[in-house]
Write a protein that holds these residues in place. Structure first.
Motif, short mmCIF file in Angstrom:
data_model
loop_
_atom_site.label_atom_id
_atom_site.label_comp_id
_atom_site.label_asym_id
_atom_site.label_seq_id
_atom_site.Cartn_x
_atom_site.Cartn_y
_atom_site.Cartn_z
N GLU A 144 30.67 -20.81 -48.03
CA GLU A 144 31.49 -19.67 -48.45
C GLU A 144 31.01 -18.38 -47.79
OE1 GLU A 144 31.38 -19.54 -52.66
OE2 GLU A 144 32.46 -21.44 -52.94
N ALA A 145 29.75 -18.33 -47.40
CA ALA A 145 29.22 -17.12 -46.76
C ALA A 145 29.97 -16.76 -45.48
CB ALA A 145 27.74 -17.30 -46.46
N LEU A 146 30.61 -17.76 -44.87
CA LEU A 146 31.33 -17.53 -43.62
C LEU A 146 32.72 -16.96 -43.81
CD1 LEU A 146 30.30 -20.83 -41.78
CD2 LEU A 146 29.44 -18.53 -41.34
N ASN A 147 33.24 -17.01 -45.03
CA ASN A 147 34.59 -16.50 -45.26
C ASN A 147 34.65 -15.00 -44.98
OD1 ASN A 147 35.31 -19.06 -46.08
ND2 ASN A 147 35.09 -18.62 -48.27
N SER A 148 35.75 -14.57 -44.43
CA SER A 148 35.88 -13.15 -44.04
C SER A 148 35.88 -12.22 -45.24
CB SER A 148 37.18 -12.96 -43.24
OG SER A 148 38.30 -13.38 -44.02
N ASP A 149 36.28 -12.71 -46.41
CA ASP A 149 36.32 -11.85 -47.59
C ASP A 149 35.07 -11.96 -48.45
OD1 ASP A 149 36.79 -14.44 -48.35
OD2 ASP A 149 38.39 -13.97 -49.78
N THR A 150 34.07 -12.71 -47.98
CA THR A 150 32.81 -12.83 -48.72
C THR A 150 31.94 -11.61 -48.43
OG1 THR A 150 32.86 -15.24 -48.64
CG2 THR A 150 30.74 -14.21 -49.09
N PRO A 151 31.45 -10.93 -49.46
CA PRO A 151 30.61 -9.74 -49.23
C PRO A 151 29.27 -10.15 -48.63
CG PRO A 151 30.64 -10.31 -51.56
CD PRO A 151 31.65 -11.20 -50.90
N PRO A 152 28.57 -9.22 -47.99
CA PRO A 152 27.27 -9.55 -47.38
C PRO A 152 26.21 -9.81 -48.45
CG PRO A 152 27.71 -7.20 -47.18
CD PRO A 152 28.96 -7.82 -47.72
N ALA A 153 25.27 -10.67 -48.11
CA ALA A 153 24.17 -10.98 -49.03
C ALA A 153 23.24 -9.79 -49.22
CB ALA A 153 23.40 -12.19 -48.52
N ARG A 154 23.23 -8.89 -48.25
CA ARG A 154 22.44 -7.67 -48.36
C ARG A 154 23.27 -6.49 -47.87
NH1 ARG A 154 18.59 -7.41 -44.92
NH2 ARG A 154 18.87 -9.38 -43.81
N ARG A 155 23.13 -5.38 -48.55
CA ARG A 155 23.87 -4.18 -48.13
C ARG A 155 23.41 -3.74 -46.74
NH1 ARG A 155 23.00 0.22 -52.62
NH2 ARG A 155 20.87 -0.34 -52.11
N GLY A 156 24.35 -3.23 -45.98
CA GLY A 156 24.01 -2.78 -44.63
C GLY A 156 24.24 -3.82 -43.57
N ARG A 157 24.44 -5.08 -43.98
CA ARG A 157 24.72 -6.15 -43.02
C ARG A 157 26.24 -6.28 -42.88
NH1 ARG A 157 22.92 -8.44 -39.76
NH2 ARG A 157 22.71 -10.65 -40.28
N GLU A 158 26.72 -6.33 -41.65
CA GLU A 158 28.16 -6.42 -41.41
C GLU A 158 28.69 -7.83 -41.64
OE1 GLU A 158 29.01 -4.99 -37.52
OE2 GLU A 158 28.30 -2.95 -37.93
N SER A 159 27.84 -8.81 -41.51
CA SER A 159 28.25 -10.20 -41.64
C SER A 159 27.11 -11.02 -42.22
CB SER A 159 28.65 -10.76 -40.26
OG SER A 159 28.75 -12.18 -40.29
N ASN A 160 27.44 -12.15 -42.82
CA ASN A 160 26.41 -13.05 -43.31
C ASN A 160 25.88 -13.99 -42.22
OD1 ASN A 160 26.23 -12.27 -46.09
ND2 ASN A 160 28.22 -13.22 -46.42
N VAL A 161 26.49 -13.93 -41.03
CA VAL A 161 26.02 -14.75 -39.92
C VAL A 161 24.83 -14.05 -39.28
CG1 VAL A 161 26.57 -15.82 -37.72
CG2 VAL A 161 28.30 -15.72 -39.52
N LEU A 162 23.67 -14.68 -39.39
CA LEU A 162 22.47 -14.11 -38.78
C LEU A 162 22.49 -14.32 -37.28
CD1 LEU A 162 19.59 -12.89 -39.33
CD2 LEU A 162 18.77 -15.25 -39.29
N ILE A 163 22.81 -15.53 -36.85
CA ILE A 163 22.89 -15.85 -35.44
C ILE A 163 23.70 -17.13 -35.28
CG2 ILE A 163 20.79 -17.27 -35.40
CD1 ILE A 163 20.16 -16.11 -32.64
N GLU A 164 24.32 -17.28 -34.14
CA GLU A 164 25.08 -18.48 -33.82
C GLU A 164 24.65 -18.96 -32.43
OE1 GLU A 164 29.79 -19.95 -33.70
OE2 GLU A 164 29.26 -17.90 -34.27
#
Length: 536
Positions: A144-164
């Motif tokens: 679910e972290a990858l969904n576009s409407d999922t909020p970030p796990a930490r404030r200030g992060r634009e996406s939950n994807v750390l690296i791909e």
């Protein structure tokens, strides 16, 4: 000619202290005037910290100090921990804070520390502290972290994807387009804990007269801890000594610098008294680095004879709220899939995502069992679909002994090709099947079923590089007494490293193994060391 000692059965030199109870683990070290620490930990998975009221705790009899991040910062060079094994292409500000700053990102994150005359008073102080939180949305599932409407796990992060990143060789598109058989699997591998018998622990003592801070830590990597603490405290290596006592198990969970080590070392320096923290089992489940949480969506292509044509798919890896040690866990998992098999085409897209959970570490196999499990499940699927014996499917795909050394198309993190230097995988399989009496298993299974017993059997074959470098250091000294001592940066944590090094040394000096003394994991006795990890 010297007598051969390596390869012979010898009595372990570690055993007598361990069995008689005289071995000193971290909590067995008692220093005069020691103070004890307990941590305030977040009860919420994600929240802002609105306020921390420690007045009642500070007024508690026996409490010496209460520290938050703001109290420790004047003694530190950074508010965040250094990143271990940095790959160079990760975002900034992804490591944990020494103590939570204005946001908590997982249950168990350390918010404040209470230092007191004994552990029970310190825990009373923790109970007396009031932290006001304002809850934030929680990311609990790496998919679910990858969904576009999922909020970030930490404030200030634009996406939950750390690296791909991608593992890719051969031509998977062509292989799958022409394959007679293609099968798909979704494989979920849940979290686990290292859970050593001895939890983490830190004892620190600052000698103002000598200007030396000594830190005892139940860690797998004394020299790395020293390097990180030198960086965090802004001191010189000669001013900091890190010692690993006897370590009651590590399994990867003690293979990193944690906030507690920085906090206890800093507190001891500020207070001018020894400070000790011993992790209890509850804290271990809440805050020690955990393993994986992975979702694999993979496909396998085979021909009519069950021979592998290709594997492709995606891996979603849950990194947790912070990154302690780069991405070696998901990287290892992605490179472990081919294993001992001839796999001509391979493509795996790996997404490392952040969630509001405990950070993950290379625990218990460092990702290799996860990749192995995926390939073995795919081969079982092939066997079912083609109505073939599972052992036969593996037999047809194993790298043959005559192909050694076998150079794969996979790359290590250093950029070199993964090469299998030796081995006879088919022979290993046959020996295992013979010893398990595999050929008669179905008969035994049927007989047991009639008696109400349910028997099963599985087959799994994995590959893992061992003895990996770059090196481990050791110094051999012969004292005026004639006694021989070995000093090494490796950590003794139940794996018999002391006996192994004593055997090597004893054979060279033509001595009984028991006459060689081995000292492990003390930065004062040897300048450089890497510690105990990766089956080395």
């Amino acid at each position: 000619m010297r007598e051969r000692i390596i390869g012979k059965r010898v009595n372990r030199i570690e055993d007598i202290p361990l069995l008689t109870g005289i071995a000193k683990f971290l909590d067995d070290i008692q220093l005069p005037d020691t103070l004890y620490a307990a941590f305030v930990r977040s009860p919420l998975a994600h929240a802002t910290i609105k306020s921390i009221n420690s007045d009642e705790a500070e007024a508690t009899v026996g409490v010496k100090a209460v520290y938050t991040l703001a109290d420790l910062l004047p003694s530190l060079t950074d508010e965040r921990l250094p990143l271990g094994f940095p790959p160079g292409d990760l975002p900034e500000n992804i490591t944990p804070f020494v103590l939570a700053k204005n946001e908590v990102a997982y249950v168990g994150e350390a918010v404040a520390v209470v230092i007191a005359e004994c552990r029970s008073i310190a825990e009373d102080g923790v109970s007396a502290i009031t932290v006001e939180y304002d809850s934030l949305p929680v990311v609990a599932d790496c998919n679910e972290a990858l969904n576009s409407d999922t909020p970030p796990a930490r404030r200030g992060r634009e996406s939950n994807v750390l690296i791909e990143f991608e593992q890719n060789y051969g031509d998977c598109d062509a292989a799958f387009a022409s394959a007679p058989h293609v099968f798909a699997e979704t494989i979920t591998q849940h979290r686990g804990c290292a859970c050593p018998l001895e939890g983490r622990g830190v004892l620190a003592n600052f000698s103002a007269a000598e200007g030396i801070l000594t830190v005892w830590s139940s860690t797998q990597m004394a020299h790395e801890i020293r390097s990180f603490l030198v960086q965090m405290l802004g001191c010189d290596e000669t001013q900091l000594r890190v010692v690993t006592p006897v370590v009651g198990g590590g399994f990867g969970g003690k293979f990193t610098l944690y906030p507690e080590e920085v906090v206890i070392a800093t507190a001891a320096k500020i207070l001018g008294q020894p400070v000790k923290w011993i992790e209890d089992r509850h804290e271990q489940f809440l805050s020690m680095g955990q393993e994986r949480d992975q979702i694999w969506n993979v496909e396998v292509a085979v021909d009519d004879d069950a021979r592998l044509l290709g594997v492709t798919g995606t891996l979603i890896h849950d990194q947790g709220a912070y990154t302690l040690q780069g991405i070696n866990l998901p990287y290892n998992a992605s490179t472990a899939v081919p294993g001992p098999y001839q796999l001509p085409n391979y493509r795996l897209n790996v997404m490392v995502v952040e969630t509001n959970k405990v950070p993950t570490l290379p625990v218990r196999g460092a990702g290799y069992p996860e990749g192995t499990f995926v390939m073995e499940r795919l081969l079982d699927r092939v066997a079912r679909e083609l109505a073939m014996d599972r052992a036969e499917v593996r037999r047809r795909n194993l790298v043959q002994a005559k192909m050694m050394p076998y150079r794969t198309l996979l790359k290590t993190r250093s950029g070199t090709n993964v090469t299998y230097d030796s081995g006879d995988f088919p022979k290993c399989l046959e020996l295992t099947l013979s010893n398990a009496d595999y050929s008669s298993f179905r008969v035994r299974q049927s007989e047991a079923r009639h008696k109400g017993r349910h028997l099963g059997i599985g087959i799994g074959i994995g590959m893992k590089g061992t003895g990996r470098g770059p090196f481990e250091s050791a110094t051999v000294r012969i004292g005026r007494s004639g006694r021989v001592s070995v000093y090494t940066g490796a950590a003794a944590m139940g794996q018999g490293i002391e006996t192994g090094l004593a055997q090597i040394c004893a054979e060279q000096f033509d001595l009984p193994t028991g006459e060689v003394r081995v000292v492990c994991g003390d930065t004062a006795t040897i300048a450089m060391g890497l510690g105990g990890f990766a089956s080395r």
